[in-house]
Design an enzyme around this catalytic site. Structure first.
Site, short mmCIF file in Angstrom:
data_model
loop_
_atom_site.label_atom_id
_atom_site.label_comp_id
_atom_site.label_asym_id
_atom_site.label_seq_id
_atom_site.Cartn_x
_atom_site.Cartn_y
_atom_site.Cartn_z
N LYS A 50 0.63 -1.19 -0.06
CA LYS A 50 0.09 -0.02 0.09
C LYS A 50 0.90 1.42 0.14
O LYS A 50 0.50 2.20 0.72
CB LYS A 50 -1.05 -0.04 1.16
CG LYS A 50 -1.80 -1.25 1.39
CD LYS A 50 -2.77 -1.27 2.46
CE LYS A 50 -3.12 -2.49 2.81
NZ LYS A 50 -4.33 -2.73 3.85
N ASP B 251 -7.28 -6.39 9.72
CA ASP B 251 -8.69 -6.27 9.70
C ASP B 251 -9.65 -7.31 9.69
O ASP B 251 -10.70 -7.02 10.00
CB ASP B 251 -8.65 -5.23 8.54
CG ASP B 251 -8.19 -5.46 7.14
OD1 ASP B 251 -7.57 -6.59 7.06
OD2 ASP B 251 -8.20 -4.93 6.16
#
Length: 455
Positions: free
Chosen positions: A160, A196
């Site tokens: 990312k 997550d």
């Protein structure tokens, strides 16, 4: 009229490769389970694509967790700090603030990154008058981690857009503790590190005690599930004896399923092109067929192919349509939100792309292409989830789901329910539950459960 009908027929014919047959789904389910077992096994873990990392989370919330908890949610170009006050089952207060991470810090040193996070944590505690209190913290860290315990996670690689030096191969919990210690002004106990998907599962399990799977279908895709400890070769904790816990949460990292060629029998020219032009060719191949980062581009590639073949828009495209990455995934959701026979959203999207010469037939064809791409994504996810539900073989399972694709696509939920039902053993009941703020509240809940157990 004959030519238009013929175009529609030709497009349908060529879109067949985007539609998974039941036979193909059964084969994908077999291959998913085989790969998960490879990830769980000590002998094959190193070369497995689906890593099945042990999270060391062994207890789910039971609704009796109480108190104030901090959560830190780091997974992209900004991060959130949350203060969660659990009062009793289904009653909680949550305060949160988003902090940006400047590009210079994303590409700087690990010390700079964690000092920045610690400073924001301290400011947040001051703002909410808990600066003097010693609070437990759950840390959601959504990058590939090798976990060595509930509070020990080693960064495998940055993704990312991050590239902070001195962090890969290090325990990120220790780096955060060091940064907090350097300040010396706040008292924080880091009780757990998680990703997550684990947060999503924990967040849903607090409200629904049948929750056994956490699923993300957003920019990326991943799943975690509850596995029996005896099936986890790499689990370091005790496996036998009194008061030994039977289960542990497994973070599959299933986005990499297919990297060894297991999905080649259903991949198309569009998938191959997306992969070639990605920042990580040959990796995360299942994710590239499912997630929001790629869905719009998959649809665009098909639309471009049919336009150049003269089957769409009278063979006349536009500069925007022919530019990579300009057909956003949200367009797929918008186009499929039109009621049957109407093309209001579709025309809005096509006008944004400079295609205001589109006919109703063009709109119908574009919608069909979008449906093929999104249905295939939903069916691929469903194959994985059905395989996990069958593997666990419990009478009733809730799947906690988060992510923009699942949340905003008008048909994704229904497509999944229908397909999972078809392939789950008949005696098992299941439901899909949208996670409300999974990664934040889930982190606090992992911390809360860890404190509950410590007491």
């Amino acid at each position: 009229m004959g030519v238009i009908k013929d175009n529609f027929g030709k497009i349908r014919e060529q879109c067949k490769e985007l539609i998974l047959t039941d036979k193909q789904i059964e084969e994908i389910m077999r291959r998913v389970i085989k790969e998960i077992n490879r990830g769980l096994s000590k002998e094959t873990h190193a070369e497995a694509d689906v890593k099945c990392f042990i999270t060391y989370v062994q207890d789910l919330p039971n609704g009796k967790e109480k108190g104030k908890f901090l959560a830190l949610d780091l997974g992209g170009t900004n991060f959130r700090v949350l203060l969660i006050h659990l009062k009793d089952e289904n009653d909680f207060e949550m305060l949160s603030k988003i902090y940006a991470i400047p590009q210079s810090i994303m590409l700087g040193s690990g010390t700079q990154l964690f000092d920045h996070i610690a400073e924001c944590l301290a400011n947040f505690m001051k703002e909410h008058s808990v600066y003097e209190e010693r609070l437990p913290l759950g840390f959601t860290f959504s990058f590939p981690l090798t976990q060595l315990g509930l509070t020990k996670g080693v960064l495998a690689r940055w993704t990312k857009g991050f590239n902070c030096s001195g962090v890969v191969g290090e325990d990120v919990v220790q780096l955060l503790k060091d940064a907090i210690a350097r300040r010396g002004d706040v008292q924080i106990d880091i009780c757990a590190i998680l990703n997550d998907t684990t947060g999503t599962l924990m967040s849903c399990a607090w409200k629904n005690h049948n929750c056994r799977i956490g699923l993300i279908v957003g920019t990326g895709s991943n799943a975690c599930y509850v596995e029996r400890v005896e099936n986890c070769d790499l689990f370091d904790g005790p496996k036998t004896g009194a008061n030994i816990k039977q289960h542990v949460l497994i973070n599959t990292e299933w986005g990499a399923f297919g990297d060894d060629g297991a999905l080649n029998f259903v991949r198309t020219e569009y998938d191959r092109e997306i992969d070639q032009h990605s920042i990580n060719p040959g990796r995360q191949l299942q994710e590239k067929m499912i997630s929001g980062m790629y869905m719009g581009e998959l649809a665009r590639l098909a639309i471009v192919k049919f336009t150049k073949a003269g089957l769409l828009f009278g063979g006349v495209g536009s500069d925007i349509l022919f530019k990579r990455g300009q057909f956003f995934t949200k367009y797929v959701s918008e186009i499929e939100s039109d009621k049957p026979g109407t093309y209001t959203y579709c025309r809005d999207v096509l006008e944004e792309l400079g295609l205001d010469h589109a006919t109703d037939e063009d709109c119908a064809n574009v919608r069909y292409i979008c449906e093929c791409v999104s249905s295939r994504a939903a069916h691929l996810v469903s194959a994985g989830i059905a395989a996990l539900i069958n593997k666990m073989d419990e009478p009733s399972v809730t799947v906690g789901v988060d992510g923009s694709v699942y949340r905003f696509h008008p048909k994704f939920h229904d497509l999944m329910v229908q397909k999972i039902r078809q392939f789950v053993k008949p005696h098992i009941s299941f439901d899909l539950m949208l996670s409300e703020d999974g990664s934040g509240r889930g982190a606090a809940l992992v911390a809360a459960v860890a404190c509950r157990d410590a007491q």
